[in-house]
Motif scaffolding. Structure first.
Motif, PDB file in Angstrom:
ATOM      1  N   ALA A  22       0.786  -1.477   0.033  1.00 50.35           N
ATOM      2  CA  ALA A  22      -0.038  -0.007   0.031  1.00 50.35           C
ATOM      3  C   ALA A  22       1.366   1.053  -0.216  1.00 50.35           C
ATOM      4  CB  ALA A  22      -1.054   0.053   1.337  1.00 50.35           C
ATOM      5  N   ILE A  23       1.575   0.857   0.557  1.00 51.39           N
ATOM      6  CA  ILE A  23       3.224   2.144   0.728  1.00 51.39           C
ATOM      7  C   ILE A  23       3.948   2.849  -0.518  1.00 51.39           C
ATOM      8  CG2 ILE A  23       5.425   3.387   1.172  1.00 51.39           C
ATOM      9  CD1 ILE A  23       4.347   1.872   4.186  1.00 51.39           C
ATOM     10  N   GLU A  24       3.867   1.354  -0.842  1.00 59.46           N
ATOM     11  CA  GLU A  24       4.476   1.479  -2.995  1.00 59.46           C
ATOM     12  C   GLU A  24       3.459   1.671  -4.181  1.00 59.46           C
ATOM     13  OE1 GLU A  24       7.964  -1.362  -3.805  1.00 59.46           O
ATOM     14  OE2 GLU A  24       6.140  -2.425  -4.470  1.00 59.46           O
ATOM     15  N   THR A  25       2.447   1.357  -3.097  1.00 55.82           N
ATOM     16  CA  THR A  25       1.462   1.618  -5.064  1.00 55.82           C
ATOM     17  C   THR A  25       0.554   3.400  -4.567  1.00 55.82           C
ATOM     18  OG1 THR A  25      -0.643   0.079  -3.801  1.00 55.82           O
ATOM     19  CG2 THR A  25       1.313  -0.077  -5.782  1.00 55.82           C
ATOM     20  N   PHE A  26       0.964   3.758  -3.127  1.00 56.34           N
ATOM     21  CA  PHE A  26       0.577   4.374  -2.744  1.00 56.34           C
ATOM     22  C   PHE A  26       0.467   5.966  -4.268  1.00 56.34           C
ATOM     23  CE2 PHE A  26      -0.606   8.946  -0.265  1.00 56.34           C
ATOM     24  CZ  PHE A  26      -1.647   8.285   0.563  1.00 56.34           C
ATOM     25  N   PRO A  27      -0.412   6.391  -3.684  1.00 60.99           N
ATOM     26  CA  PRO A  27      -0.586   7.073  -5.795  1.00 60.99           C
ATOM     27  C   PRO A  27      -0.089   8.493  -4.894  1.00 60.99           C
ATOM     28  CG  PRO A  27      -2.947   6.923  -4.698  1.00 60.99           C
ATOM     29  CD  PRO A  27      -2.117   6.536  -3.187  1.00 60.99           C
ATOM     30  N   ALA A  28       0.860   8.197  -4.819  1.00 64.04           N
ATOM     31  CA  ALA A  28       1.951   9.762  -4.094  1.00 64.04           C
ATOM     32  C   ALA A  28       2.684   9.868  -4.162  1.00 64.04           C
ATOM     33  CB  ALA A  28       1.049  10.590  -3.211  1.00 64.04           C
ATOM     34  N   PRO A  29       3.965  10.711  -4.077  1.00 64.69           N
ATOM     35  CA  PRO A  29       5.201   9.743  -3.066  1.00 64.69           C
ATOM     36  C   PRO A  29       5.514  10.142  -1.540  1.00 64.69           C
ATOM     37  CG  PRO A  29       5.437  12.247  -4.814  1.00 64.69           C
ATOM     38  CD  PRO A  29       4.198  11.232  -4.699  1.00 64.69           C
ATOM     39  N   VAL A  30       6.291   8.592  -0.997  1.00 58.87           N
ATOM     40  CA  VAL A  30       6.550   8.995   0.333  1.00 58.87           C
ATOM     41  C   VAL A  30       7.833   8.669   0.965  1.00 58.87           C
ATOM     42  CG1 VAL A  30       5.658   6.863   2.262  1.00 58.87           C
ATOM     43  CG2 VAL A  30       4.021   6.695  -0.052  1.00 58.87           C
ATOM     44  N   ILE A  31       7.676   9.618   1.888  1.00 52.57           N
ATOM     45  CA  ILE A  31       9.008   9.571   2.130  1.00 52.57           C
ATOM     46  C   ILE A  31       8.825   9.467   3.799  1.00 52.57           C
ATOM     47  CG2 ILE A  31      10.837  11.437   2.648  1.00 52.57           C
ATOM     48  CD1 ILE A  31       8.952  13.373   1.399  1.00 52.57           C
ATOM     49  N   ALA A  32       9.704   8.358   4.209  1.00 50.82           N
ATOM     50  CA  ALA A  32       9.872   7.513   4.735  1.00 50.82           C
ATOM     51  C   ALA A  32      11.221   8.772   5.968  1.00 50.82           C
ATOM     52  CB  ALA A  32      10.920   7.172   5.408  1.00 50.82           C
ATOM     53  N   ALA A  33      10.749   9.370   7.149  1.00 53.07           N
ATOM     54  CA  ALA A  33      11.951  10.428   7.789  1.00 53.07           C
ATOM     55  C   ALA A  33      11.545   9.271   8.841  1.00 53.07           C
ATOM     56  CB  ALA A  33      10.501  11.106   7.865  1.00 53.07           C
ATOM     57  N   ILE A  34      13.044   8.961   8.442  1.00 54.90           N
ATOM     58  CA  ILE A  34      13.847   7.770   9.379  1.00 54.90           C
ATOM     59  C   ILE A  34      14.187   8.311  10.768  1.00 54.90           C
ATOM     60  CG2 ILE A  34      14.859   5.955   9.048  1.00 54.90           C
ATOM     61  CD1 ILE A  34      15.011   5.297   6.844  1.00 54.90           C
ATOM     62  N   ASN A  35      13.486   8.272  11.913  1.00 56.34           N
ATOM     63  CA  ASN A  35      14.336   9.450  13.133  1.00 56.34           C
ATOM     64  C   ASN A  35      15.285   8.400  14.061  1.00 56.34           C
ATOM     65  OD1 ASN A  35      11.848   8.751  13.060  1.00 56.34           O
ATOM     66  ND2 ASN A  35      10.994   9.104  15.461  1.00 56.34           N
ATOM     67  N   GLY A  36      15.126   6.929  13.793  1.00 61.04           N
ATOM     68  CA  GLY A  36      15.855   6.959  14.999  1.00 61.04           C
ATOM     69  C   GLY A  36      15.734   5.283  14.568  1.00 61.04           C
ATOM     70  N   TYR A  37      15.722   4.023  15.515  1.00 61.48           N
ATOM     71  CA  TYR A  37      16.013   2.498  14.979  1.00 61.48           C
ATOM     72  C   TYR A  37      15.021   2.649  14.128  1.00 61.48           C
ATOM     73  CZ  TYR A  37      18.386   2.437  19.368  1.00 61.48           C
ATOM     74  OH  TYR A  37      19.397   2.890  20.397  1.00 61.48           O
ATOM     75  N   ALA A  38      15.744   1.857  12.464  1.00 65.72           N
ATOM     76  CA  ALA A  38      14.506   1.004  11.925  1.00 65.72           C
ATOM     77  C   ALA A  38      14.987  -0.458  11.561  1.00 65.72           C
ATOM     78  CB  ALA A  38      14.773   1.604  10.525  1.00 65.72           C
ATOM     79  N   PHE A  39      14.966  -1.376  12.295  1.00 67.10           N
ATOM     80  CA  PHE A  39      15.100  -2.758  11.854  1.00 67.10           C
ATOM     81  C   PHE A  39      14.182  -3.469  11.325  1.00 67.10           C
ATOM     82  CE2 PHE A  39      17.727  -1.024  16.406  1.00 67.10           C
ATOM     83  CZ  PHE A  39      18.782  -1.188  15.316  1.00 67.10           C
ATOM     84  N   GLY A  40      14.051  -4.851  11.317  1.00 64.72           N
ATOM     85  CA  GLY A  40      14.377  -5.976  10.966  1.00 64.72           C
ATOM     86  C   GLY A  40      12.626  -5.642   9.759  1.00 64.72           C
ATOM     87  N   GLY A  41      11.389  -4.984  10.283  1.00 66.09           N
ATOM     88  CA  GLY A  41      10.156  -5.061   9.715  1.00 66.09           C
ATOM     89  C   GLY A  41       9.941  -3.415   9.402  1.00 66.09           C
ATOM     90  N   GLY A  42      11.035  -2.185  10.225  1.00 65.22           N
ATOM     91  CA  GLY A  42      10.742  -1.030  10.218  1.00 65.22           C
ATOM     92  C   GLY A  42      11.445  -0.005   9.083  1.00 65.22           C
ATOM     93  N   CYS A  43      12.447  -0.939   8.410  1.00 63.14           N
ATOM     94  CA  CYS A  43      13.712  -0.811   7.471  1.00 63.14           C
ATOM     95  C   CYS A  43      12.639  -1.690   6.742  1.00 63.14           C
ATOM     96  CB  CYS A  43      14.867  -2.177   8.011  1.00 63.14           C
ATOM     97  SG  CYS A  43      16.217  -1.479   6.574  1.00 63.14           S
ATOM     98  N   GLU A  44      11.919  -2.574   6.457  1.00 62.59           N
ATOM     99  CA  GLU A  44      11.188  -3.110   5.652  1.00 62.59           C
ATOM    100  C   GLU A  44       9.860  -1.905   4.584  1.00 62.59           C
ATOM    101  OE1 GLU A  44      10.949  -6.925   7.392  1.00 62.59           O
ATOM    102  OE2 GLU A  44      11.085  -7.591   4.652  1.00 62.59           O
ATOM    103  N   LEU A  45       9.701  -1.512   5.910  1.00 63.34           N
ATOM    104  CA  LEU A  45       8.473  -0.434   5.558  1.00 63.34           C
ATOM    105  C   LEU A  45       9.147   0.860   4.933  1.00 63.34           C
ATOM    106  CD1 LEU A  45       6.342  -0.378   9.296  1.00 63.34           C
ATOM    107  CD2 LEU A  45       6.282  -1.034   6.329  1.00 63.34           C
ATOM    108  N   ALA A  46      10.297   1.344   5.849  1.00 65.07           N
ATOM    109  CA  ALA A  46      11.243   2.181   4.807  1.00 65.07           C
ATOM    110  C   ALA A  46      11.863   2.056   3.216  1.00 65.07           C
ATOM    111  CB  ALA A  46      12.196   2.316   5.453  1.00 65.07           C
ATOM    112  N   LEU A  47      12.053   0.972   3.188  1.00 67.84           N
ATOM    113  CA  LEU A  47      11.832   0.260   1.482  1.00 67.84           C
ATOM    114  C   LEU A  47      11.141   0.429   0.604  1.00 67.84           C
ATOM    115  CD1 LEU A  47      14.376  -3.032   2.728  1.00 67.84           C
ATOM    116  CD2 LEU A  47      15.359  -0.726   2.109  1.00 67.84           C
ATOM    117  N   ALA A  48       9.623   0.505   1.578  1.00 66.63           N
ATOM    118  CA  ALA A  48       8.912   0.276   0.389  1.00 66.63           C
ATOM    119  C   ALA A  48       8.538   2.163  -0.232  1.00 66.63           C
ATOM    120  CB  ALA A  48       8.003   0.157   1.255  1.00 66.63           C
ATOM    121  N   CYS A  49       8.898   2.974   1.028  1.00 66.96           N
ATOM    122  CA  CYS A  49       8.777   4.183   0.228  1.00 66.96           C
ATOM    123  C   CYS A  49       9.563   4.671  -0.968  1.00 66.96           C
ATOM    124  CB  CYS A  49       9.056   4.646   1.339  1.00 66.96           C
ATOM    125  SG  CYS A  49       9.029   4.680   3.167  1.00 66.96           S
TER     126      CYS A  49
END
Ligand code: COA
Length: 258
Positions: A92-119
């Motif tokens: 849903a992030i990857e196909t969101f019909p507008a650009p998505v920016i991950a503002a990575i304000n600290g730890y992004a591990f495992g699934g958190g890193c993966e959510l950032a990757l989908a942005c």
């Protein structure tokens, strides 16, 4: 806007901000949080957001991963349902019909890193630490990381990150192409807000088409992707923003996009 206990959605001037708000667990994602994030993405789309920011609450974490306490005793069937939900959110992030920016304000591990990757874009605080750390839990990335990581950093680095579960600081992440920008921790919100405002001011149809076409790189072979690009490109002709953007250039004035 509907609120959940663990996801906040704010929409202002065409920019939606989704904040994972579970700081006592470093914003780790359990089923409720993932489900709320999925619903909030649909809300942001319904609100016609022209740019979206995904971030984490508190000073320490973007998202410290899938919820390990929840996962600990899952059966295979339960784990499959959890993986499917994680994939739905990442898609849903990857196909969101507008650009998505991950503002990575600290730890992004495992699934958190993966959510950032989908942005679409990743901006990290200089204090951020990222990693696909699943290997040390006896599992592998399960929300798209095995596929999305190598497209950003290349196959060799992706294998190193996944095999060793290495935790990399923001500067190293930048050098390997895992994040696009690194900014001072207290500048992150302003920096990302300005980026999102700039994107929201661009022609929305064209941005959506650009994202759709760029996503095709990973969906198809190059010949099909190039054909797809040609079709999308020509479909923009006749839209208000195409006419206005080109007229403004020819008339040497600022464009007024829809
Ligand atoms: N799932 C569930 N709970 C988590 C979590 C996760 N992924 N990450 C952190 N937490 C919880 C901790 O259990 C702790 O809870 P407690 O206060 O009840 O003990 C709380 O969040 C704070 O974490 P803590 O480990 O005390 O903070 P820290 O600053 O010492 O370390 C991390 C922070 C992120 C380095 C460490 O929590 C960590 O390594 N987390 C796991 C990261 C991971 O492997 N994620 C991938 C999952 S697929």
């Amino acid at each position: 806007m509907p609120e959940s206990d663990t996801i906040r959605l704010d929409v202002e001037d065409g920019v939606a901000t989704l904040t994972v708000d579970r700081p006592d667990r470093l914003n780790a994602m359990n089923v409720e949080t993932l489900t709320s994030l999925k619903e909030a993405l649909a809300e942001a789309e319904a609100a016609d957001a022209h740019a979206l920011v995904l971030t984490g609450a508190g000073e320490d974490a973007f998202v410290a991963g899938a919820d390990i306490g929840y996962m600990q005793d899952l059966s295979t069937a339960e784990a499959q349902a959890y993986a499917e939900l994680g994939h739905e959110v990442a898609d849903a992030i990857e196909t969101f019909p507008a650009p998505v920016i991950a503002a990575i304000n600290g730890y992004a591990f495992g699934g958190g890193c993966e959510l950032a990757l989908a942005c679409d874009l990743r901006v990290a605080s200089e204090d951020a630490v990222l990693g696909q750390t699943e290997i040390d839990l006896g599992i592998v990335p399960g929300w798209g990381g095995t596929q999305r990581l190598s497209r950003l950093v290349g196959d060799e680095l992706a294998r190193r990150l996944v095999f060793f579960g290495e935790r990399v600081d923001a500067q190293d992440a930048h050098e390997m192409g895992l994040v696009g920008d690194v900014v001072a921790h207290d500048q992150l919100d302003d920096y990302v807000a300005e980026m999102a405002d700039d994107l929201a001011a661009k022609p929305a149809f064209a941005l959506e088409a650009a994202k759709e076409a760029l996503n095709q790189v990973h969906e198809s072979d190059q010949t099909a992707g190039l054909r797809y690009e040609r079709r999308l490109w020509s479909s923009l002709f006749g839209t208000h923003d195409q006419r206005e953007g080109m007229a403004a250039f020819v008339e040497d004035r600022e464009p007024e996009f829809e």
